[in-house]
Design a protein around this motif. Structure first.
Motif, PDB file in Angstrom:
ATOM      1  N   LYS B 192       0.829  -1.196   0.000  1.00  0.00           N
ATOM      2  CA  LYS B 192       0.000   0.000   0.000  1.00  0.00           C
ATOM      3  C   LYS B 192       0.876   1.265   0.000  1.00  0.00           C
ATOM      4  O   LYS B 192       1.846   1.368   0.735  1.00  0.00           O
ATOM      5  N   GLU B 193       0.505   2.179  -0.872  1.00  0.00           N
ATOM      6  CA  GLU B 193       1.171   3.475  -0.832  1.00  0.00           C
ATOM      7  C   GLU B 193       0.707   4.179   0.432  1.00  0.00           C
ATOM      8  O   GLU B 193      -0.500   4.364   0.628  1.00  0.00           O
ATOM      9  N   PRO B 194       1.660   4.554   1.298  1.00  0.00           N
ATOM     10  CA  PRO B 194       1.263   5.013   2.635  1.00  0.00           C
ATOM     11  C   PRO B 194       0.252   6.166   2.619  1.00  0.00           C
ATOM     12  O   PRO B 194      -0.718   6.150   3.374  1.00  0.00           O
ATOM     13  N   ALA B 195       0.422   7.107   1.729  1.00  0.00           N
ATOM     14  CA  ALA B 195      -0.404   8.304   1.776  1.00  0.00           C
ATOM     15  C   ALA B 195      -1.758   8.111   1.111  1.00  0.00           C
ATOM     16  O   ALA B 195      -2.651   8.938   1.260  1.00  0.00           O
ATOM     17  N   ALA B 196      -1.910   7.038   0.357  1.00  0.00           N
ATOM     18  CA  ALA B 196      -3.103   6.896  -0.468  1.00  0.00           C
ATOM     19  C   ALA B 196      -4.338   6.574   0.368  1.00  0.00           C
ATOM     20  O   ALA B 196      -4.252   5.922   1.403  1.00  0.00           O
ATOM     21  N   ILE B 197      -5.451   7.078  -0.078  1.00  0.00           N
ATOM     22  CA  ILE B 197      -6.719   6.749   0.580  1.00  0.00           C
ATOM     23  C   ILE B 197      -7.288   5.481  -0.025  1.00  0.00           C
ATOM     24  O   ILE B 197      -7.616   4.529   0.659  1.00  0.00           O
ATOM     25  N   THR B 198      -7.415   5.494  -1.369  1.00  0.00           N
ATOM     26  CA  THR B 198      -7.857   4.256  -2.017  1.00  0.00           C
ATOM     27  C   THR B 198      -6.655   3.336  -2.133  1.00  0.00           C
ATOM     28  O   THR B 198      -5.532   3.799  -2.284  1.00  0.00           O
ATOM     29  N   PRO B 199      -6.912   2.021  -2.070  1.00  0.00           N
ATOM     30  CA  PRO B 199      -5.782   1.098  -2.131  1.00  0.00           C
ATOM     31  C   PRO B 199      -5.105   1.121  -3.496  1.00  0.00           C
ATOM     32  O   PRO B 199      -5.753   0.884  -4.516  1.00  0.00           O
ATOM     33  N   LYS B 200      -3.863   1.444  -3.504  1.00  0.00           N
ATOM     34  CA  LYS B 200      -3.049   1.334  -4.713  1.00  0.00           C
ATOM     35  C   LYS B 200      -1.604   1.221  -4.288  1.00  0.00           C
ATOM     36  O   LYS B 200      -1.248   1.543  -3.158  1.00  0.00           O
ATOM     37  N   SER B 201      -0.781   0.736  -5.224  1.00  0.00           N
ATOM     38  CA  SER B 201       0.619   0.504  -4.879  1.00  0.00           C
ATOM     39  C   SER B 201       1.425   1.775  -5.117  1.00  0.00           C
ATOM     40  O   SER B 201       0.929   2.732  -5.705  1.00  0.00           O
ATOM     41  N   ASP B 202       2.668   1.741  -4.672  1.00  0.00           N
ATOM     42  CA  ASP B 202       3.607   2.783  -5.085  1.00  0.00           C
ATOM     43  C   ASP B 202       3.764   2.711  -6.592  1.00  0.00           C
ATOM     44  O   ASP B 202       3.534   1.668  -7.194  1.00  0.00           O
ATOM     45  N   PRO B 203       4.177   3.815  -7.205  1.00  0.00           N
ATOM     46  CA  PRO B 203       4.450   3.726  -8.648  1.00  0.00           C
ATOM     47  C   PRO B 203       5.539   2.710  -8.914  1.00  0.00           C
ATOM     48  O   PRO B 203       6.409   2.473  -8.086  1.00  0.00           O
ATOM     49  N   LEU B 204       5.458   2.101 -10.100  1.00  0.00           N
ATOM     50  CA  LEU B 204       6.484   1.146 -10.497  1.00  0.00           C
ATOM     51  C   LEU B 204       7.813   1.870 -10.681  1.00  0.00           C
ATOM     52  O   LEU B 204       7.831   3.079 -10.970  1.00  0.00           O
ATOM     53  N   ALA B 205       8.900   1.121 -10.555  1.00  0.00           N
ATOM     54  CA  ALA B 205      10.213   1.699 -10.791  1.00  0.00           C
ATOM     55  C   ALA B 205      10.287   2.255 -12.206  1.00  0.00           C
ATOM     56  O   ALA B 205       9.766   1.655 -13.139  1.00  0.00           O
ATOM     57  N   ASP B 206      10.937   3.385 -12.351  1.00  0.00           N
ATOM     58  CA  ASP B 206      11.007   4.045 -13.659  1.00  0.00           C
ATOM     59  C   ASP B 206      11.620   3.150 -14.724  1.00  0.00           C
ATOM     60  O   ASP B 206      11.278   3.247 -15.902  1.00  0.00           O
ATOM     61  N   SER B 207      12.526   2.284 -14.269  1.00  0.00           N
ATOM     62  CA  SER B 207      13.259   1.487 -15.253  1.00  0.00           C
ATOM     63  C   SER B 207      12.354   0.554 -16.051  1.00  0.00           C
ATOM     64  O   SER B 207      12.697   0.153 -17.159  1.00  0.00           O
ATOM     65  N   VAL B 208      11.199   0.173 -15.502  1.00  0.00           N
ATOM     66  CA  VAL B 208      10.342  -0.759 -16.231  1.00  0.00           C
ATOM     67  C   VAL B 208       9.150  -0.067 -16.886  1.00  0.00           C
ATOM     68  O   VAL B 208       8.364  -0.706 -17.575  1.00  0.00           O
ATOM     69  N   ILE B 209       8.985   1.228 -16.643  1.00  0.00           N
ATOM     70  CA  ILE B 209       7.847   1.946 -17.208  1.00  0.00           C
ATOM     71  C   ILE B 209       8.003   2.099 -18.716  1.00  0.00           C
ATOM     72  O   ILE B 209       9.083   2.442 -19.211  1.00  0.00           O
ATOM     73  N   LEU B 210       6.911   1.815 -19.451  1.00  0.00           N
ATOM     74  CA  LEU B 210       6.922   1.941 -20.907  1.00  0.00           C
ATOM     75  C   LEU B 210       6.558   3.363 -21.279  1.00  0.00           C
ATOM     76  O   LEU B 210       5.586   3.915 -20.770  1.00  0.00           O
ATOM     77  N   GLY B 211       7.376   3.948 -22.164  1.00  0.00           N
ATOM     78  CA  GLY B 211       7.139   5.339 -22.543  1.00  0.00           C
ATOM     79  C   GLY B 211       5.921   5.477 -23.448  1.00  0.00           C
ATOM     80  O   GLY B 211       5.424   4.494 -24.001  1.00  0.00           O
ATOM     81  N   ASP B 212       5.442   6.727 -23.563  1.00  0.00           N
ATOM     82  CA  ASP B 212       4.328   6.967 -24.470  1.00  0.00           C
ATOM     83  C   ASP B 212       4.805   6.904 -25.902  1.00  0.00           C
ATOM     84  O   ASP B 212       5.886   7.379 -26.249  1.00  0.00           O
ATOM     85  N   LEU B 213       3.967   6.349 -26.732  1.00  0.00           N
ATOM     86  CA  LEU B 213       4.313   6.211 -28.140  1.00  0.00           C
ATOM     87  C   LEU B 213       4.000   7.515 -28.865  1.00  0.00           C
ATOM     88  O   LEU B 213       4.729   7.959 -29.736  1.00  0.00           O
ATOM     89  N   VAL B 214       2.856   8.097 -28.515  1.00  0.00           N
ATOM     90  CA  VAL B 214       2.432   9.362 -29.128  1.00  0.00           C
ATOM     91  C   VAL B 214       2.161  10.326 -27.983  1.00  0.00           C
ATOM     92  O   VAL B 214       1.491   9.975 -27.023  1.00  0.00           O
ATOM     93  N   ALA B 215       2.709  11.514 -28.102  1.00  0.00           N
ATOM     94  CA  ALA B 215       2.567  12.490 -27.033  1.00  0.00           C
ATOM     95  C   ALA B 215       1.088  12.807 -26.783  1.00  0.00           C
ATOM     96  O   ALA B 215       0.263  12.758 -27.701  1.00  0.00           O
TER      97      ALA B 215
END
Lengths: 588, 415
Positions: B192-215
């Motif tokens: 759980k992301e500590p500050a979040a109210i609704t349950p969600k995780s911390d953001p994924l590590a940047d290294s695995v994030i897929l970039g946008d194809l079209v801005a």
């Protein structure tokens, strides 16, 4: 009373034609069925018998021509209207619903509506109903809506009809578990309960053994004597001689002989009319030239929940030899076929092909050159696949058809076209789905796949079952060819004629045991009948040692002299005899 | 594949056995005829669906035309809309391909939902492990982790099916629940992301994030994986291995008699479908959302099966079906947002249109379904008739051959 207009004729068709695309299935056909007769409709597959039957049943509408049923104009638009009018069509593929009992099946599909010409409406004013239409009185008729299932009444109805017809059809057993012959009886019984006044039996005996066929004939004769006319479709002439009053021969959609009296007619001539060329019926079994033992099954044991399984079955078949395994269906034939081909693992014993152990390993069996024609064609073909894809099933990964694991479709297609033409599969169209072929061509397709290369061992279960003379001959010749080219051939069948035509040597299977072995020339129906019925059960314990271990070794070389003679006998046999002989000598 | 249906009439011989018994003769139809019929019924089915939807919309006081216009605008109206459609279609297509491999082999899996969740968890874990790795290495490894987690999630149902004939529909459905509950636990607890109210995780590590194809769209680079997967699936349908899987689905008894190992096919086809569903989870986590939410799977797992069936279990069909469903979903959301049409009504309209296509492709869908349903019936049978199935081998219980036989069919050669 409509029956009064022409009580002698139950059904008549005048000038009926029907086309499918460019194919003329029926061309200006006249046909009439007298009240209280059994009228045989004969012809090859594709001659139009089934098309005519479907038209009578209401499943197809003719393009032109008129139909009359019991003197009334008869224009059924669909099968249900036909059955409401009293026409029952019992097909090869029975229409009983699996998972239900016979009693439940009798309720399901009971005709709801009655159309003109049906007994309830037309018979109402008259009182001669019982005399002219006795069969109509059998059914309980329709029930008022809402129709609820009354299990007790349904059961009682089945029991009453079974007693009347002297059949043993159990009302409360699931249809699935009943033997084919009983299911067929159940279907006939049900159609009578639904008020059938006219029965069409389409190839009713094609899947039955000799004893079951006798029972069927008896049932037909009984129904006839009670006044139900029957259209009996078959291409087994000896059987027709026993039961039919008249016969009509169809060939390529045309009537060749209309309503000829069966009594006193020459069955050979009928066969000729049907086929057009009697040489087709000739059986040219290759002379026996024994080679090395190729198939070697020793002491096979198999326990089965249903049926006898296999008990100490041994079989040796040499190159060039055709061994017929005969017996009443359900005496271990299916089990033997699956064990010999490696599909089932026996509890004891081994199967070897050319010395390689293939027991319980279908893959190894195929690699060593085993070919199988299963009795149930649905087990042997991928119906939804194209011809091309069916034909390479054994050889998908061959370098000819695949590179780096990807199939070479052009090469697969080319191969299919050539192979289909070689085995006379029609049409030889690689892109066509196997399901769209006729039964005979499906069998040829299967043979093409299995026998593309000369098999070391061919196991063929009922290979010519239900095939017309042309297709039957094609398959038969393939079996002969396999033997002539040094294959060991095993024919497993309940059809005595088939075994007699094809085999050099006969093995009788009864209760999962081999109860007798002899050369085909010693085969008489009396001997076979007794052995197949299991009368010689006790003999199995006292067989000569060489027979007990199978006809191989000295045993089969001892046989080798006799079948040679038989080879001559077979070729010298009169052409027509193949169609008219067997089980019922004296009919021709 | 236009087919000259009529056999050569006899070719001199009197028998026309090629023509069957008259009734079996396939209708001679040219591909042109079929194409026009196809187009006609397609349009009709969709028009009927749209008409029914219009009645419902009008009944609830909305203007059907503006509503349909909003669907169109929201799915193909501008680059954002197109991006949205593609981003939604991507995981659907990938799940659909996995489902199709199984369907073709006669196996119905409805566990994609759970496998997708497992895949997204796998992606999160990979991101944590590979947080300092260069993206060029981290991204493919994260994708792999997603696939492996999806595969692991189906492993138990697959083994149960292959070894003990436990019905895969029930078991995979149950495993969906497990996955959903596990995700809920993780997002409310350890992840759980500590500050979040609704349950969600911390953001994924940047290294695995897929970039946008079209801005300025949500179209991420991960959709390229779809192209790869469709190509691979196309190869699969033409491969010798794919042929064996198809043959097993079409006729298990024939497959058995040809020595094709049925159990392995059941196991592998389930594992493949699991891997692809896991990959879809990776797309959702690393591409679209960047973190895990409780509803990360939306209904992609189930719609993926719809896509597989609607697409006739074929590569391009699946691609088209995924685009259709993706467009309907994107457009439906847009309609809801801009026209104030309730979400439930939007779902009804989407469902109607899908139904229209389903009617159009009913025969194809039925063919796929029959294969799979038949195998379900056969699965349930031999459990009871184990012994009988064994002896029946070639002629008896079809699935009883490979699955019911005593011992591994692959190992029979050693006996």
């Amino acid at each position: 009373m409509s029956g009064d207009t022409n009580p002698a004729v139950a059904f008549e068709a005048r000038g009926v034609s029907r086309r499918f695309g460019a194919t003329v299935a029926l061309d200006d056909v006249d046909f009439d069925l007298r009240a209280g007769e059994i009228h045989a409709l004969v012809g090859e597959n594709g001659a139009g018998k089934t098309t005519l039957a479907k038209i009578v049943a209401g499943a197809l509408r003719p393009d032109s021509g008129t139909l009359r049923l019991f003197g009334e104009p008869y224009n059924p638009r669909r099968r249900s209207e036909g059955s409401a009018a009293g026409v029952a069509h019992v097909r090869q593929q029975l229409s009983l619903v699996r998972g239900l009992t016979v009693a439940q099946n009798i309720e399901l599909g009971r005709p709801r509506r009655q159309v003109a010409g049906a007994p309830e409406e037309t018979a109402a004013p008259g009182d001669g109903e019982d005399a002219s239409l006795p069969a109509a009185g059998r059914g309980a008729g329709r029930r008022p809506w809402p129709r609820t299932f009354n299990a007790k009444a349904a059961r009682a109805e089945v029991e009453r009809l079974a007693a009347e017809l002297d059949l043993s059809v159990p009302p409360d057993e699931l249809v699935d578990g009943l033997p084919l012959a009983v299911r067929q009886q159940a279907e006939i019984l049900i159609s009578l309960a639904w008020g059938a006044r006219l029965l069409i039996l389409d190839e009713p005996s094609s899947a039955l053994g000799p004893l079951e066929t006798e029972a069927l004939i008896e049932l037909c004769l009984r129904l006839r004597s009670e006044g139900t006319p029957i259209i009996y479709i078959s291409h087994r002439l000896p059987e027709l001689a026993e039961l039919a009053d008249r016969l009509t021969v169809l060939r390529q959609g045309r009537v060749v002989t209309a309503g000829e009296e069966v009594a006193g007619s020459d069955l050979r001539r009928i066969a000729e009319l049907m086929v057009g060329d009697l040489s087709l019926l000739e059986v040219r079994r290759p002379d026996l030239e024994l080679g090395d033992v190729r198939l070697e099954a020793d002491g096979l044991h198999l326990a089965a929940e249903h049926g006898p399984g296999l008990r100490d079955v041994s079989l040796r078949v040499r190159a060039g030899e055709i061994v017929g395994v005969v017996g009443v269906a359900g005496n271990g034939q299916e089990e033997l076929a699956s064990v010999l081909t490696g599909q089932a693992t026996p509890d004891g014993g081994t199967v070897r092909i050319d010395g390689t152990d293939v027991t319980g390993s279908p893959g190894t069996a195929i690699a060593t050159g085993m070919a199988l024609l299963p009795e149930d064609r649905t087990a042997g073909l991928a119906a939804g696949f194209t011809l091309a894809d069916n034909l390479i099933a054994r050889r998908v990964s061959d370098a000819e058809f695949a590179r780096f694991g990807v199939r070479l479709r052009a090469s697969v297609r080319r191969h299919a076209r050539a192979l289909a033409q070689r085995f006379d599969v029609r049409p030889p169209e690689p892109a066509l789905r196997a399901a769209s072929l006729s039964g005979g061509n499906q069998q040829k397709l299967m043979a093409a796949r299995e026998m593309e290369r000369d098999p070391a061992v061919l196991v063929a279960a009922g290979p010519t079952k239900g095939l017309d003379p042309h297709a039957g001959r094609a398959i038969r010749d393939r079996c002969f060819e396999a033997a002539a080219r040094g294959g060991a051939v095993v024919i497993i069948s309940a059809d005595l004629d088939e075994v007699a035509d094809l085999s050099h040597r006969v093995v009788v299977l009864s209760g999962g045991r081999v109860t007798d072995r002899f050369g085909v020339e010693e085969m008489t129906s009396a001997r076979l009948g007794a052995v197949m019925a299991g009368l010689h059960w006790d003999r199995s314990g006292e067989r000569e040692p060489e027979e007990a271990t199978g006809g191989g070794g000295d045993g089969s070389s001892a046989d080798s002299g006799a079948p040679q003679d038989d080879g001559e006998g077979a070729t010298g046999r009169h052409p027509g005899e193949a169609a008219t002989r067997g089980g019922k000598e004296g009919t021709s | 594949m236009s087919v000259t249906a009529e056999g050569p009439p006899g070719g001199g011989a009197p028998g026309t056995s090629g023509a069957g018994d008259g009734t079996r003769v396939p209708r001679a139809d040219t591909s042109f005829e079929r194409a026009t019929i196809g187009l006609g019924t397609s349009l009709l089915a969709v028009l009927v669906a749209l008409g029914l939807g219009a009645i419902i919309l009008a009944g609830s006081g909305d203007n059907p035309l503006t509503a349909y216009g909003a669907i169109l605008a929201g799915s193909f109206g501008d680059s954002f809309a197109i991006g949205e459609t593609l981003a939604r279609a991507a995981p659907l297509a990938i799940v659909g391909i996995g489902a199709a491999v199984a369907l073709r082999a006669g196996v119905i899996t409805i566990g994609a939902q759970g496998q997708l969740i497992a895949g997204s968890i796998g992606t999160l874990v990979a991101g944590f492990v590979l947080r300092d790795a260069p993206p060029a290495a981290a991204i493919p490894l994260a994708a792999l982790a997603g696939a492996v987690f999806g595969m692991v999630w189906v492993l138990v149902p697959a083994l149960l099916r292959a070894r003990l004939n436990v019905n895969e529909i029930l078991s995979t459905l149950l495993f969906n629940e497990f996955a959903f509950l596990l995700l809920g636990y993780l997002l409310n607890g350890p992840l759980k992301e500590p500050a979040a109210i609704t349950p969600k995780s911390d953001p994924l590590a940047d290294s695995v994030i897929l970039g946008d194809l079209v801005a300025s769209t949500r179209l991420h680079a991960g959709v390229l994986a779809v192209v790869v997967m469709v190509a691979l699936f196309g190869l699969w349908t033409r491969s010798t291995m794919g042929y064996r899987y198809d043959l097993f689905g079409e006729n298990p008894r024939l497959a058995h008699s040809l020595g094709i190992p049925g159990r392995r096919i059941i196991l592998n086809s389930l594992l493949i479908s699991g891997a692809l569903a896991g990959l879809a989870g990776w797309l959702q986590a690393a591409g679209l959302l960047g973190r895990l939410y409780v509803d990360i799977a939306e209904e992609i797992g189930f719609f993926g099966l719809v896509v597989a069936m609607l697409g006739g279990a074929r590569p391009l069909g699946i691609l088209a079906a995924a685009l259709l469903v993706g467009a309907l979903q994107a457009g439906g959301l847009h309609m809801q947002a801009t026209e104030g049409i309730p979400a439930s009504l939007s779902d009804v309209i989407q469902a109607l249109i899908l139904l229209g296509f389903a009617v159009r492709y009913a025969p194809q869908i039925a063919a796929i379904f029959r294969r799979a349903v038949r195998s379900v019936g056969e699965t349930l049978g031999p459990v009871v008739r184990h012994r009988g199935a064994r002896t029946a081998g070639g002629t008896g219980g079809p699935r009883g051959g490979p699955a019911g036989a005593g011992g591994d069919p692959d190992g029979h050669g050693e006996s």
